[in-house]
Design a protein around this motif. Structure first.
Motif, mmCIF file in Angstrom:
data_model
loop_
_atom_site.group_PDB
_atom_site.id
_atom_site.type_symbol
_atom_site.label_atom_id
_atom_site.label_comp_id
_atom_site.label_asym_id
_atom_site.label_seq_id
_atom_site.Cartn_x
_atom_site.Cartn_y
_atom_site.Cartn_z
ATOM 1 N N ALA A 21 7.612 3.779 11.735
ATOM 2 C CA ALA A 21 7.758 4.406 13.053
ATOM 3 C C ALA A 21 7.086 3.605 14.159
ATOM 4 N N ASP A 22 6.119 2.729 13.806
ATOM 5 C CA ASP A 22 5.445 1.908 14.818
ATOM 6 C C ASP A 22 6.383 0.858 15.424
ATOM 7 N N HIS A 23 7.568 0.694 14.845
ATOM 8 C CA HIS A 23 8.546 -0.261 15.388
ATOM 9 C C HIS A 23 9.588 0.414 16.286
ATOM 10 N N HIS A 24 9.326 1.659 16.691
ATOM 11 C CA HIS A 24 10.339 2.406 17.459
ATOM 12 C C HIS A 24 10.737 1.678 18.747
ATOM 13 N N GLY A 25 9.813 0.926 19.336
ATOM 14 C CA GLY A 25 10.120 0.210 20.576
ATOM 15 C C GLY A 25 11.094 -0.942 20.399
ATOM 16 N N HIS A 26 11.325 -1.357 19.151
ATOM 17 C CA HIS A 26 12.217 -2.488 18.876
ATOM 18 C C HIS A 26 13.676 -2.067 18.756
ATOM 19 N N VAL A 27 13.921 -0.778 18.611
ATOM 20 C CA VAL A 27 15.279 -0.304 18.310
ATOM 21 C C VAL A 27 16.256 -0.640 19.428
ATOM 22 N N THR A 28 15.924 -0.240 20.657
ATOM 23 C CA THR A 28 16.842 -0.434 21.788
ATOM 24 C C THR A 28 17.129 -1.907 22.029
ATOM 25 N N ARG A 29 16.084 -2.748 21.963
ATOM 26 C CA ARG A 29 16.286 -4.173 22.257
ATOM 27 C C ARG A 29 17.144 -4.858 21.188
ATOM 28 N N LEU A 30 16.960 -4.467 19.916
ATOM 29 C CA LEU A 30 17.749 -5.108 18.864
ATOM 30 C C LEU A 30 19.205 -4.660 18.922
ATOM 31 N N LYS A 31 19.429 -3.375 19.174
ATOM 32 C CA LYS A 31 20.810 -2.905 19.322
ATOM 33 C C LYS A 31 21.465 -3.546 20.538
ATOM 34 N N LEU A 65 24.761 -1.146 13.533
ATOM 35 C CA LEU A 65 23.379 -1.093 13.052
ATOM 36 C C LEU A 65 22.812 0.317 13.176
ATOM 37 N N GLU A 66 22.262 0.807 12.090
ATOM 38 C CA GLU A 66 21.584 2.108 12.073
ATOM 39 C C GLU A 66 20.140 1.854 11.663
ATOM 40 N N ILE A 67 19.206 2.429 12.400
ATOM 41 C CA ILE A 67 17.790 2.217 12.086
ATOM 42 C C ILE A 67 17.124 3.558 11.781
ATOM 43 N N ILE A 68 16.521 3.646 10.609
ATOM 44 C CA ILE A 68 15.780 4.845 10.206
ATOM 45 C C ILE A 68 14.298 4.560 10.393
ATOM 46 N N LEU A 69 13.633 5.371 11.193
ATOM 47 C CA LEU A 69 12.202 5.207 11.441
ATOM 48 C C LEU A 69 11.425 6.179 10.553
ATOM 49 N N VAL A 70 10.443 5.659 9.861
ATOM 50 C CA VAL A 70 9.703 6.449 8.869
ATOM 51 C C VAL A 70 8.253 6.625 9.314
ATOM 52 N N ARG A 76 10.393 15.492 2.881
ATOM 53 C CA ARG A 76 10.422 15.741 4.323
ATOM 54 C C ARG A 76 11.280 14.668 4.990
ATOM 55 N N SER A 77 11.804 14.985 6.164
ATOM 56 C CA SER A 77 12.629 14.015 6.890
ATOM 57 C C SER A 77 11.763 12.819 7.287
ATOM 58 N N PRO A 78 12.350 11.633 7.402
ATOM 59 C CA PRO A 78 11.578 10.431 7.712
ATOM 60 C C PRO A 78 10.758 10.532 8.993
ATOM 61 N N HIS A 85 0.836 -1.205 0.000
ATOM 62 C CA HIS A 85 0.000 0.000 0.000
ATOM 63 C C HIS A 85 0.870 1.252 0.000
ATOM 64 N N ILE A 86 0.204 2.375 -0.171
ATOM 65 C CA ILE A 86 0.916 3.633 -0.420
ATOM 66 C C ILE A 86 1.828 4.028 0.733
ATOM 67 N N ALA A 87 1.441 3.704 1.976
ATOM 68 C CA ALA A 87 2.277 4.075 3.125
ATOM 69 C C ALA A 87 3.613 3.341 3.109
ATOM 70 N N HIS A 88 3.616 2.084 2.589
ATOM 71 C CA HIS A 88 4.872 1.332 2.505
ATOM 72 C C HIS A 88 5.876 2.020 1.588
ATOM 73 N N ALA A 89 5.338 2.728 0.589
ATOM 74 C CA ALA A 89 6.199 3.280 -0.467
ATOM 75 C C ALA A 89 7.168 4.330 0.048
ATOM 76 N N ARG A 90 6.855 4.977 1.158
ATOM 77 C CA ARG A 90 7.758 6.014 1.664
ATOM 78 C C ARG A 90 9.067 5.398 2.165
ATOM 79 N N GLY A 91 8.970 4.358 2.963
ATOM 80 C CA GLY A 91 10.172 3.684 3.448
ATOM 81 C C GLY A 91 10.974 3.072 2.312
ATOM 82 N N VAL A 92 10.255 2.538 1.324
ATOM 83 C CA VAL A 92 10.912 1.965 0.144
ATOM 84 C C VAL A 92 11.704 3.040 -0.592
#
Length: 550
Positions: A334-344, A357-362, A405-407, A133-140
């Motif tokens: 951006a809904d995965h923001h809570g996963h960043v700290t645990r994965l790092k 590892l660098e994570i960009i949240l969109v 715009r910024s992610p 869907h269209i929202a996926h396209a921004r991260g892509v």
């Protein structure tokens, strides 16, 4: 040119250390572009750092550094400003050399040395349970453009799509398709409550009606597997086709299943156990993620013995490291923001630095038609697919707008504006600048100018302020690319293009490129050609076309 200025300063600072015993250890030399012209083309505040470390007046240190800066063929003068800033003013030769370099070898002009041996950017890894869907396209768009930039400047970079094909969602996808198939046969069969209710599965089920006899010959286990694998393969096929039409080609499609089949999940679990970061509680196995700043510990193996998605994700990132990537960039919603700290934290627990590892949240995209928000497709009554919007406005508009715009900022995508063929539309504005360059060059040929003669042009005739401003902007193109490799702010590139286009359109409105003066015309055609080359190059990084006519 910024690198050239940096090297001049670096050698001068080393001379200060060797000849006058100044302490310059841990000094970071930063070369900046002043916001105001009166402060030069480049500036550095390195004298202030050295002065503080050596307890000397900053202006005195700045003057000493200036004395040690060797003469450059591209620097007209050096001035000390304020408390000790060193400002560099380029001469005309620097500008002319920029034009020569762009036309001689654009690949070499944009090439930037990398400290990383192998880079991976993983993006667009949606669950293969429905169309993109269209929202996926921004991260892509963000991930693909970043990878394009890294590849463009000569960095060893791979694009990867992670196929989430091992979880319960794939079972539900198969069950949902089976329900739609049975409904088409006239049975009162319900789609699972947590399944997939989209219109697309009805269309997929229709394709299976001609395989009715084959399906009826299967037992229940075989049917379950058949519908699951059929749905998965068709969804992946649709996603791949959609992405290809959107201008995205991945180097690797990585299956989550292989992590389980090849024992990678068990391997990572054993490493975490050996390193002392797991414990048992309530019949489950936990990861001590709070030791790495997480708000609570996380389950790796559930009480029913099944591995969590988090454990598979750790195994996946260990696999990335084992494949030799020394910089891993993930683009997530951006809904995965809570996963960043645990994965790092998990990466650290495995014995690797977290900054590998660098994570960009969109953030999400809000689809607009003027002032009206569009929430569902008129065609299907379902979510709005990327394919549907691309058919209406085209790939170029979507990609360019999604990078404006910024992610971390939410984005409103106005379909009406994206379709406009006017200067209000930013992608049209930039593409029109490129088409205008092409038109000027073609017009010059029809008037008898041989573009092969551009190499002989007298560039010293480019004396107007707007010409020099344009060339300075071209000179900074590789510097903008280098800045993006540090900040990962790919949205800076469309803004660079908009600024360059504004300068060019203003120049075109002010001066006649093709005139009675043949020598001046040749020099100006060189400038126009260089603008064309840079716009085309930057648009290609963004995955946007550079039309020669509009």
């Amino acid at each position: 040119m910024r690198k050239h200025i940096y090297e001049l300063i670096k050698k001068a600072v080393n001379s200060l250390k060797e000849k006058e015993n100044f302490i310059v250890d841990d000094i970071e030399i930063i070369v900046e572009t002043p916001k105001q012209k009166e402060y030069g083309d480049y500036a550095t505040a390195v004298a202030l750092q050295i002065a503080q470390k050596n307890k000397k007046p900053p202006r005195v240190v700045a003057e000493k550094i200036s004395e040690y800066i060797k003469k450059s063929p591209f620097v007209k003068k050096i001035e000390i400003a304020g408390p000790g800033f060193i400002n560099f003013f380029l001469n005309d030769e620097a500008l002319w050399e920029t034009l020569r370099l762009i036309r001689k070898d654009i690949d070499d002009f944009v090439k930037i040395p990398s400290k990383k041996k192998k880079i991976q950017i993983e993006f667009g890894s949606i669950n293969p349970t429905g169309p993109m869907h269209i929202a996926h396209a921004r991260g892509v768009t963000i991930g693909d453009s970043l990878a394009n930039l890294f590849k463009r400047i000569g960095w060893n970079t791979e694009k990867e799509f992670y196929i989430n094909d091992a979880g319960n969602q794939i079972d539900l996808l198969g069950e949902s398709l089976y329900a739609r198939y049975m409904q088409l046969l006239g049975y009162d069969y319900q789609v699972p409550e947590e399944g997939y209710h989209g219109y697309y599965l009805i269309e997929l089920a229709k394709e299976l009606l001609n395989q009715k006899s084959q399906i009826e010959s299967m037992d229940e286990t075989e049917k379950k597997k058949f519908f699951k694998e059929y749905a998965l393969s068709k969804m992946l096929e649709d996603i791949k086709t959609t992405l290809l039409n959107f201008g995205v080609e991945y180097d690797v499609w990585f299956s989550e299943r292989t992590l389980h089949e090849n024992g990678k999940v068990k391997e990572v679990l054993e490493i975490l156990r050996q390193n002392g970061y797991t414990y048992e509680k309530d019949g489950a196995l936990w990861f001590s993620s709070t030791k790495f700043g997480d708000e609570k510990d996380r389950v790796l193996i559930k009480s029913d013995g099944k591995a969590t998605y988090f454990l598979a994700d750790i195994a996946y990132h260990l696999n990335k490291i084992q494949r030799g990537f020394d910089w891993i960039i993930d683009v997530w919603g951006a809904d995965h923001h809570g996963h960043v700290t645990r994965l790092k934290g998990a990466i650290q627990a495995l014995g690797y630095p977290k900054d590998i590892l660098e994570i960009i949240l969109v953030q999400m995209v809000r689809l607009m038609r003027g002032n009206e928000e569009i929430k569902m497709s008129k065609r299907t009554g379902d979510f709005i697919t990327l394919k549907e919007i691309q058919e209406e406005v085209g790939k170029d508009a979507i990609r360019f707008f999604f990078l404006l715009r910024s992610p971390e900022s939410q984005l409103d995508f106005d379909i009406n504006l994206a379709k406009k063929q006017s200067v209000e539309n930013p992608v049209y504005y930039v593409q029109y600048a490129h088409a205008r360059c092409c038109s000027i060059l073609k017009n010059a040929e029809t008037k008898g100018y041989n573009l092969a003669d551009l190499d002989k042009a007298d560039l010293s005739l480019l004396k107007e302020e707007k010409e020099k401003d344009l060339i300075l902007n071209l000179l900074r193109y590789p510097e903008r690319l280098e800045d993006i490799t540090r900040t990962l702010e790919i949205h800076q590139l469309p803004f660079y293009l908009l600024n360059l286009s504004t300068l060019f359109h203003g120049y075109y409105d002010s001066y006649k490129v093709i005139s009675e003066d043949k020598e001046l015309t040749l020099a100006r055609l060189v400038l126009v050609d260089c603008v064309r080359i840079i716009i085309k190059d930057a648009l290609s990084i963004l995955g946007v076309s550079a039309p020669e006519k509009m």
